[in-house]
Design a protein around this motif. Structure first.
Motif, PDB file in Angstrom:
ATOM      1  N   ALA A 178     -71.762  -2.201 -29.006  1.00 15.81           N
ATOM      2  CA  ALA A 178     -72.444  -3.343 -28.399  1.00 15.81           C
ATOM      3  C   ALA A 178     -71.800  -3.698 -27.059  1.00 15.81           C
ATOM      4  O   ALA A 178     -70.609  -4.008 -26.996  1.00 15.81           O
ATOM      5  CB  ALA A 178     -72.396  -4.553 -29.333  1.00 15.81           C
ATOM      6  N   THR A 179     -72.601  -3.667 -26.019  1.00 18.46           N
ATOM      7  CA  THR A 179     -72.077  -3.984 -24.688  1.00 18.46           C
ATOM      8  C   THR A 179     -71.502  -5.393 -24.643  1.00 18.46           C
ATOM      9  O   THR A 179     -70.442  -5.632 -24.039  1.00 18.46           O
ATOM     10  CB  THR A 179     -73.189  -3.817 -23.643  1.00 18.46           C
ATOM     11  N   GLU A 180     -72.176  -6.350 -25.270  1.00 24.58           N
ATOM     12  CA  GLU A 180     -71.694  -7.733 -25.246  1.00 24.58           C
ATOM     13  C   GLU A 180     -70.290  -7.844 -25.841  1.00 24.58           C
ATOM     14  O   GLU A 180     -69.444  -8.603 -25.344  1.00 24.58           O
ATOM     15  CB  GLU A 180     -72.656  -8.651 -26.014  1.00 24.58           C
ATOM     16  N   ILE A 181     -70.031  -7.079 -26.903  1.00 25.33           N
ATOM     17  CA  ILE A 181     -68.706  -7.146 -27.537  1.00 25.33           C
ATOM     18  C   ILE A 181     -67.667  -6.462 -26.663  1.00 25.33           C
ATOM     19  O   ILE A 181     -66.536  -6.967 -26.524  1.00 25.33           O
ATOM     20  CB  ILE A 181     -68.764  -6.537 -28.952  1.00 25.33           C
ATOM     21  N   ALA A 182     -68.013  -5.351 -26.040  1.00 26.92           N
ATOM     22  CA  ALA A 182     -67.080  -4.703 -25.119  1.00 26.92           C
ATOM     23  C   ALA A 182     -66.727  -5.627 -23.962  1.00 26.92           C
ATOM     24  O   ALA A 182     -65.572  -5.707 -23.522  1.00 26.92           O
ATOM     25  CB  ALA A 182     -67.679  -3.395 -24.598  1.00 26.92           C
ATOM     26  N   VAL A 183     -67.719  -6.361 -23.473  1.00 27.35           N
ATOM     27  CA  VAL A 183     -67.482  -7.322 -22.394  1.00 27.35           C
ATOM     28  C   VAL A 183     -66.586  -8.461 -22.885  1.00 27.35           C
ATOM     29  O   VAL A 183     -65.630  -8.860 -22.191  1.00 27.35           O
ATOM     30  CB  VAL A 183     -68.825  -7.870 -21.862  1.00 27.35           C
ATOM     31  N   GLU A 184     -66.876  -9.006 -24.058  1.00 27.04           N
ATOM     32  CA  GLU A 184     -66.058 -10.083 -24.611  1.00 27.04           C
ATOM     33  C   GLU A 184     -64.606  -9.632 -24.801  1.00 27.04           C
ATOM     34  O   GLU A 184     -63.665 -10.378 -24.485  1.00 27.04           O
ATOM     35  CB  GLU A 184     -66.637 -10.553 -25.943  1.00 27.04           C
ATOM     36  N   ARG A 185     -64.432  -8.445 -25.324  1.00 25.70           N
ATOM     37  CA  ARG A 185     -63.074  -7.923 -25.516  1.00 25.70           C
ATOM     38  C   ARG A 185     -62.343  -7.795 -24.183  1.00 25.70           C
ATOM     39  O   ARG A 185     -61.147  -8.102 -24.080  1.00 25.70           O
ATOM     40  CB  ARG A 185     -63.130  -6.554 -26.211  1.00 25.70           C
ATOM     41  N   THR A 186     -63.059  -7.344 -23.171  1.00 25.08           N
ATOM     42  CA  THR A 186     -62.440  -7.161 -21.854  1.00 25.08           C
ATOM     43  C   THR A 186     -62.035  -8.501 -21.245  1.00 25.08           C
ATOM     44  O   THR A 186     -60.939  -8.639 -20.683  1.00 25.08           O
ATOM     45  CB  THR A 186     -63.391  -6.401 -20.924  1.00 25.08           C
ATOM     46  N   GLN A 187     -62.894  -9.490 -21.340  1.00 28.41           N
ATOM     47  CA  GLN A 187     -62.557 -10.817 -20.824  1.00 28.41           C
ATOM     48  C   GLN A 187     -61.351 -11.392 -21.557  1.00 28.41           C
ATOM     49  O   GLN A 187     -60.450 -11.992 -20.940  1.00 28.41           O
ATOM     50  CB  GLN A 187     -63.749 -11.758 -20.965  1.00 28.41           C
ATOM     51  N   PHE A 188     -61.308 -11.181 -22.868  1.00 29.38           N
ATOM     52  CA  PHE A 188     -60.197 -11.686 -23.682  1.00 29.38           C
ATOM     53  C   PHE A 188     -58.874 -11.075 -23.237  1.00 29.38           C
ATOM     54  O   PHE A 188     -57.884 -11.794 -23.021  1.00 29.38           O
ATOM     55  CB  PHE A 188     -60.473 -11.373 -25.154  1.00 29.38           C
ATOM     56  N   VAL A 189     -58.838  -9.759 -23.064  1.00 26.36           N
ATOM     57  CA  VAL A 189     -57.561  -9.121 -22.711  1.00 26.36           C
ATOM     58  C   VAL A 189     -57.197  -9.393 -21.254  1.00 26.36           C
ATOM     59  O   VAL A 189     -56.004  -9.471 -20.916  1.00 26.36           O
ATOM     60  CB  VAL A 189     -57.567  -7.610 -23.025  1.00 26.36           C
ATOM     61  N   LYS A 190     -58.198  -9.571 -20.394  1.00 29.57           N
ATOM     62  CA  LYS A 190     -57.895  -9.937 -19.016  1.00 29.57           C
ATOM     63  C   LYS A 190     -57.218 -11.294 -18.970  1.00 29.57           C
ATOM     64  O   LYS A 190     -56.224 -11.487 -18.251  1.00 29.57           O
ATOM     65  CB  LYS A 190     -59.172  -9.956 -18.172  1.00 29.57           C
ATOM     66  N   ASP A 191     -57.731 -12.251 -19.748  1.00 32.13           N
ATOM     67  CA  ASP A 191     -57.149 -13.586 -19.778  1.00 32.13           C
ATOM     68  C   ASP A 191     -55.719 -13.577 -20.288  1.00 32.13           C
ATOM     69  O   ASP A 191     -54.920 -14.446 -19.920  1.00 32.13           O
ATOM     70  CB  ASP A 191     -58.000 -14.506 -20.660  1.00 32.13           C
ATOM     71  N   LEU A 192     -55.390 -12.594 -21.120  1.00 38.86           N
ATOM     72  CA  LEU A 192     -54.034 -12.497 -21.677  1.00 38.86           C
ATOM     73  C   LEU A 192     -53.091 -11.686 -20.795  1.00 38.86           C
ATOM     74  O   LEU A 192     -51.901 -11.596 -21.086  1.00 38.86           O
ATOM     75  CB  LEU A 192     -54.081 -11.876 -23.074  1.00 38.86           C
ATOM     76  N   GLY A 193     -53.619 -11.064 -19.736  1.00 45.25           N
ATOM     77  CA  GLY A 193     -52.751 -10.365 -18.794  1.00 45.25           C
ATOM     78  C   GLY A 193     -52.723  -8.865 -18.903  1.00 45.25           C
ATOM     79  O   GLY A 193     -51.809  -8.213 -18.371  1.00 45.25           O
ATOM     80  N   ALA A 194     -53.700  -8.258 -19.574  1.00 45.96           N
ATOM     81  CA  ALA A 194     -53.754  -6.797 -19.638  1.00 45.96           C
ATOM     82  C   ALA A 194     -53.938  -6.221 -18.237  1.00 45.96           C
ATOM     83  O   ALA A 194     -54.542  -6.848 -17.355  1.00 45.96           O
ATOM     84  CB  ALA A 194     -54.899  -6.355 -20.541  1.00 45.96           C
ATOM     85  N   SER A 195     -53.435  -5.015 -18.032  1.00 50.55           N
ATOM     86  CA  SER A 195     -53.535  -4.364 -16.730  1.00 50.55           C
ATOM     87  C   SER A 195     -54.818  -3.570 -16.570  1.00 50.55           C
ATOM     88  O   SER A 195     -55.278  -3.332 -15.450  1.00 50.55           O
ATOM     89  CB  SER A 195     -52.343  -3.414 -16.534  1.00 50.55           C
ATOM     90  N   MET A 196     -55.396  -3.145 -17.704  1.00 58.61           N
ATOM     91  CA  MET A 196     -56.507  -2.201 -17.653  1.00 58.61           C
ATOM     92  C   MET A 196     -57.151  -2.147 -19.025  1.00 58.61           C
ATOM     93  O   MET A 196     -56.523  -2.520 -20.023  1.00 58.61           O
ATOM     94  CB  MET A 196     -55.951  -0.822 -17.280  1.00 58.61           C
ATOM     95  N   VAL A 197     -58.389  -1.658 -19.075  1.00 55.47           N
ATOM     96  CA  VAL A 197     -59.011  -1.358 -20.363  1.00 55.47           C
ATOM     97  C   VAL A 197     -59.402   0.110 -20.391  1.00 55.47           C
ATOM     98  O   VAL A 197     -59.605   0.744 -19.347  1.00 55.47           O
ATOM     99  CB  VAL A 197     -60.250  -2.234 -20.643  1.00 55.47           C
ATOM    100  N   MET A 198     -59.467   0.632 -21.600  1.00 53.00           N
ATOM    101  CA  MET A 198     -59.972   1.982 -21.814  1.00 53.00           C
ATOM    102  C   MET A 198     -61.163   1.897 -22.752  1.00 53.00           C
ATOM    103  O   MET A 198     -61.151   1.109 -23.701  1.00 53.00           O
ATOM    104  CB  MET A 198     -58.898   2.899 -22.398  1.00 53.00           C
ATOM    105  N   MET A 199     -62.180   2.702 -22.502  1.00 53.52           N
ATOM    106  CA  MET A 199     -63.346   2.678 -23.374  1.00 53.52           C
ATOM    107  C   MET A 199     -64.054   4.021 -23.393  1.00 53.52           C
ATOM    108  O   MET A 199     -64.078   4.753 -22.399  1.00 53.52           O
ATOM    109  CB  MET A 199     -64.313   1.569 -22.978  1.00 53.52           C
TER     110      MET A 199
END
Length: 304
Positions: A84-105
């Motif tokens: 689900a694109t919406e969930i991938a987007v939500e996960r990305t926003q969540f980890v960005k807010d916590l300070g992640a450097s990058m996402v992999m998908m």
């Protein structure tokens, strides 16, 4: 060009207690061990982290813990793959807010038959890219989704945050070579994957980094560093030294190998993997240790 993303960025295993619950104390030790192994970055919640065996609540707990504990010592990449694109987007926003450097998908898929089309794949990566974190595209056989070079080049050219490519399909070196040739400067991080089983060929093809397991990144890092420095003979010799252990991990053990090594070295307390994953056969585990001990890797000494 001098590609900005390079080095070894291994995947952190997720340790469990013998009863199957998360072992958060061991998780922090895994991260410290990986940094001491010389990791240039750490990836969490990937397939080798058993992400398909972890609940959404546990994902949140692990993400918070890992980012807080690493505390900027190295970049942290968080896997956010979801159909689900919406969930991938939500996960990305969540980890960005916590300070992640990058996402992999990976490309969107579910099971053997539900696979994203090229248009759907492009649209999902575009939606995730709009969050504003660099993206590593994982071109993995597990998804069953074909990602042809023209699609990857289009994504790299048109989606600002699509910068890195972990290529671990059959014929990875040929694909990396074609991707770099066609994509030029837009391919900022061409990476090898699949436990470095094809690392030397992939480096020859232009890869600048590798995403391995956390078993022996300290032993694989010199291969990458020497090759990038122009010492192919040294890289070849270093690779030949570690290839038997890599082969045993890749063909016999999978993600269970890093856990077995970490238990052996006192990094974590249990190599438990959740059902339906079976434990390593004792002979397979013994064979792995026989190949690791002569290498004297950090993992076998870290907790002793």
């Amino acid at each position: 060009m001098s590609r900005p993303y390079k080095g070894i960025w291994p995947v952190a295993p997720t340790p469990f207690n013998p009863d199957g619950t998360l072992d958060l104390e061991s998780m922090t030790r895994v991260l410290d061990c990986m940094i001491d192994q010389g990791a240039d970055g750490i990836c969490i919640l990937a397939n080798f982290s058993e992400q398909f065996l972890i609940s959404d609540a546990e994902r949140e707990t692990l993400t918070r813990l890992c980012l807080e504990h690493v505390a900027g010592r190295v970049p942290v990449i968080v896997t956010v793959s979801h159909f689900a694109t919406e969930i991938a987007v939500e996960r990305t926003q969540f980890v960005k807010d916590l300070g992640a450097s990058m996402v992999m998908m990976m490309a969107p898929y579910h099971g053997a038959l539900m696979k994203g089309t090229p248009t759907q794949t492009y649209e999902q990566f575009k939606a995730v890219g709009d969050i504003g974190l660099p993206i590593m595209v994982q071109d993995a056989p597990l998804s069953g989704v074909d990602l042809p070079v023209p699609l990857l080049v289009k994504m790299a050219a048109e989606i600002e945050m699509v910068k890195l490519f972990k290529i671990e399909c059959v014929g990875a070196a040929a694909k990396l070579r074609a991707l770099i040739e066609a994509g030029g400067d837009a391919i900022e991080g061409p990476f090898d994957g699949e436990e470095a089983i094809t690392l030397l060929a992939d480096l020859d093809a232009g890869a600048t980094g590798g995403m391995t397991s956390a078993m022996i990144p300290d032993q694989i890092k010199p291969v990458i560093d020497m090759h990038l420095a122009g010492d192919r003979a040294g890289a070849t010799a270093a690779y030949g030294r570690v290839l038997p252990a890599i082969n045993h991990e890749n063909r016999q053990c999978g993600f269970r190998a890093a856990k077995a090594a970490m238990v052996e070295g006192g990094v974590i307390k249990s190599e438990f993997c959740r059902h339906p994953i079976e434990p390593l056969h004792p002979d397979t585990r013994s064979g792995l240790m026989d190949l690791l001990r002569p290498l004297d890797p950090v993992v076998l000494n870290w907790g002793k």
